[in-house]
Design a protein around this motif. Structure first.
Motif, short mmCIF file in Angstrom:
data_model
loop_
_atom_site.label_atom_id
_atom_site.label_comp_id
_atom_site.label_asym_id
_atom_site.label_seq_id
_atom_site.Cartn_x
_atom_site.Cartn_y
_atom_site.Cartn_z
N ILE A 332 0.87 -1.18 0.00
CA ILE A 332 0.00 0.00 0.00
C ILE A 332 0.90 1.23 0.00
N ARG A 407 -6.24 0.85 4.87
CA ARG A 407 -6.74 1.87 3.93
C ARG A 407 -7.77 2.79 4.59
N GLN A 412 -9.92 5.60 2.80
CA GLN A 412 -10.38 4.76 1.71
C GLN A 412 -11.02 3.49 2.30
#
Length: 632
Positions: A332, A407, A412
């Motif tokens: 990520i 996230r 997100q």
């Protein structure tokens, strides 16, 4: 024997007659009971329709104003003109009077007033009061009037999604008009007059009036002065950025009042596009309340406050960013692929470093994180006085993986509404209180007597005063010297957070589609205003710090002017200089120049050389200003 048989036959006949009479008597009694008792009301109504003629008296719908009494929505009265042909003494003269005053064709009016076998005939609709007065001055027996109301919106497009609109029958269809329809609509009255079967008014008859009860007036929390500035700036923003849509919410974090709300594109409330229901449904959606989206980095303010409250971090903690983190085998990335290196919690918030917030939310844990969202009202909504409020869109807790949770740390894999974002952010900086947001302050009668005042409702207290104070301090640094620098207003201390979120379509990243946002608060020590600006799919520059923060700064500046707020600090302006051109230079060359000049920079695109820049070359800038370098 014959006499005995004759007597027996007579008894049988009498008994049969008695039974028959009893049967018919019972039938008549049952019928009378049915008519008089079981169904008496309906027969009374039928009887009344035979000798009473009624004309409705329409109640005036209540007025909607802003918090200072500026009229936003109101009704005006129009009249319908009727005649009762059977009551007219001189049909020709009546037709001539009505056709002259109402500017109608004489022959058509004469045809109407000469009709037989009808009680009333409608001559004209939506007639102004002055024409009614002229008819009354030349009054002829047999002319009657009914009143109706037409809804008018003083500022056309302004607040169109929030105010909503009414049907042709003055019934609220959307927005405040729908939610408060019962209170706004009032109760209609009626005019009754005795008449014969032909419709002629009976001699010496009495006319009965049941007066209409007009609707209540609503005073909104909206401030027209702020709303006007927001609408103007939103129009400029959508024109300058070519965005799909733009939205703004301004709230008071001390009590939940919504001071301004705007979404563009919009539509004209006085010219509703009813011929295109698909477009109308889309344009009339109050997206800040009824729609969700991934908030991106503005959500990091809430995650930071939760982490502080849970004691999993402190202001003095340091984090390392290599430009990415690998979580359960999933890579990520941070927004800066080259990494931020070692940085404090405050630096992580200033730099909007994804790696910092992945670390924080993992320490918080999914279960505890979801508990906070529930306490903040995100799970089920706040119960705002508006139709269609949405709750947040969350994955079931049992299905949340470590990469999913990571996230969520930077906004997100979670979708919330703008209303939820401003309410949660308000709790971060107001001392920890989550207030129920609302749009109507009070309701009053025509006389001005207030019959209902909306109380301030506290949903929960989730952050300590100390952690809230610390959050204000760190968010101020974001605006003072971080990514939110373009929201600064000279002489005032503003705190805030930028956000840039990628959009998803069909479960995949939509290339080139972003949501740029900025959320901020002021005054610094005792926040009274939260401003949230969201720009959906801006063309060209798409970073929240570049696209949305400057707009928020202009809104704050307008608020300071409106309320005459004193400056809280004397700003010493640094020496300015002209921004050089970076076009044609590599990232390393540009970074070196920015470092020498004391400039910050953001990167857009993945080309080898700078093809464009914001601000343009030769623009006057100061140390610590931000330049956007575009590589295509």
């Amino acid at each position: 024997m014959a006499e005995k048989y004759s007597s027996y036959s007579m008894i049988k006949r009498l008994l049969a007659l008695f039974v028959l009479v009893t049967f018919f008597a019972c039938g008549i009694c049952f019928r009378l009971f049915y008519i008089c008792v079981l169904n008496g009301g309906s027969f009374v109504k039928k009887g009344l329709t035979q000798w009473l003629r009624d004309l409705p008296l329409i109640a005036t719908r209540g007025t909607i104003t802003d918090r200072n009494g500026v009229v936003l929505s109101s009704s005006y009265t129009t009249y319908d003109v009727y005649v009762r042909p059977a009551d007219l003494e001189n049909k020709d003269e009546t037709a001539r009077t009505l056709s002259n005053i109402l500017e109608l064709d004489y022959e058509k009016v004469l045809e109407k007033v000469s009709k037989k076998g009808v009680s009333e005939v409608k001559i004209a609709t939506d007639i102004e009061r002055d024409k009614v007065q002229k008819i009354l001055q030349n009054y002829k027996s047999g002319i009657f009037f009914t009143s109706d109301t037409v809804r008018n919106y003083a500022y056309n497009e302004m607040l169109c999604q929030i105010l909503g609109f009414v049907s042709s029958d003055n019934i609220g269809q959307t927005g405040i008009e729908k939610y408060y329809d019962t209170y706004l609509s009032g109760q209609n009255g009626v005019s009754l007059v005795e008449a014969d079967l032909k419709g002629s008014t009976l001699e010496n008859s009495l006319t009965y009036y049941e007066d209409a009860i007009n609707g209540l007036n609503l005073k909104l929390t909206i401030d027209f002065r702020i709303q006007s500035q927001v609408e103007k700036l939103m129009a400029e923003t959508i024109a300058n950025t070519g965005a799909k849509s733009v939205s703004c919410l301004v709230t008071n974090p001390k009590n939940g009042e919504i001071l301004s709300v705007c979404t563009l594109p919009s539509y004209n409330l006085n010219d509703i596009p009813r011929d295109d229901m698909s477009a109308l449904n889309k344009l009339s959606r109050a997206s800040t309340i009824v729609d969700t989206f991934e908030p991106g980095s503005t959500f990091k303010a809430i995650v930071t406050a939760i982490a502080l409250e849970e004691g999993v971090t402190t202001k003095h903690d340091y984090f390392y960013c290599a430009g990415f983190r690998i979580i359960n085998g999933v890579k990520i990335n941070c927004a800066r692929r080259s990494g931020h290196g070692s940085q404090s919690l405050q630096d992580g918030l200033k730099n909007s470093c994804n790696c910092v917030f992945m670390s924080l939310i993992q320490k918080i844990g999914a279960k505890k994180f979801y508990e906070y969202l529930d306490k903040m009202g995100f799970t089920n909504g706040f119960g705002i006085d508006f139709p269609g409020e949405t709750a947040s869109v969350l994955m079931p807790l049992s299905t949340v993986t470590e990469p999913d949770l990571a996230r969520m740390g930077f906004g997100q894999t979670i979708a919330i509404s703008a209303l939820q974002m401003v309410t949660g952010f308000g709790a971060v900086i107001n001392g920890g209180y989550v207030y129920q947001p609302y749009l109507v302050k009070d309701m009053s009668l025509e006389t001005g007597q207030v019959v209902y005042t909306r109380p301030v409702t506290t949903i929960s207290k989730i952050f300590s005063d100390e952690n809230s104070r610390l959050m204000r301090e760190m968010l101020f640094s974001v605006v003072d010297s971080g990514g939110g620098k373009y929201a600064k207003v000279e002489g005032y201390k503003i705190g805030g957070k930028t956000g840039t979120a990628q959009k998803y379509e069909n479960n995949a990243i939509a290339q080139g589609k972003y949501i740029a946002s900025f959320i901020g608060f002021a005054p610094y020590d005792d926040p009274e205003y939260v401003v949230y600006v969201v720009v959906d799919e801006p063309q060209g520059a798409y970073y929240g710090g570049v696209v949305s923060a400057p707009v928020a700064g202009k809104i704050f500046s307008a608020i300071f002017d409106i309320y005459k707020l004193n400056k809280t600090e004397t700003e010493v302006k640094s020496d300015t200089f002209k921004l050089p051109s970076f076009i044609g230079k590599t990232l390393s060359e540009s970074a070196k120049i920015c470092g020498e000049l004391g400039l910050q920079y953001l990167v857009q695109g993945d080309g080898d050389y700078v093809t464009n820049q914001i601000s343009a070359p030769d623009t006057e800038v100061s140390k610590d200003d931000i330049v956007l370098l575009i590589f295509e």
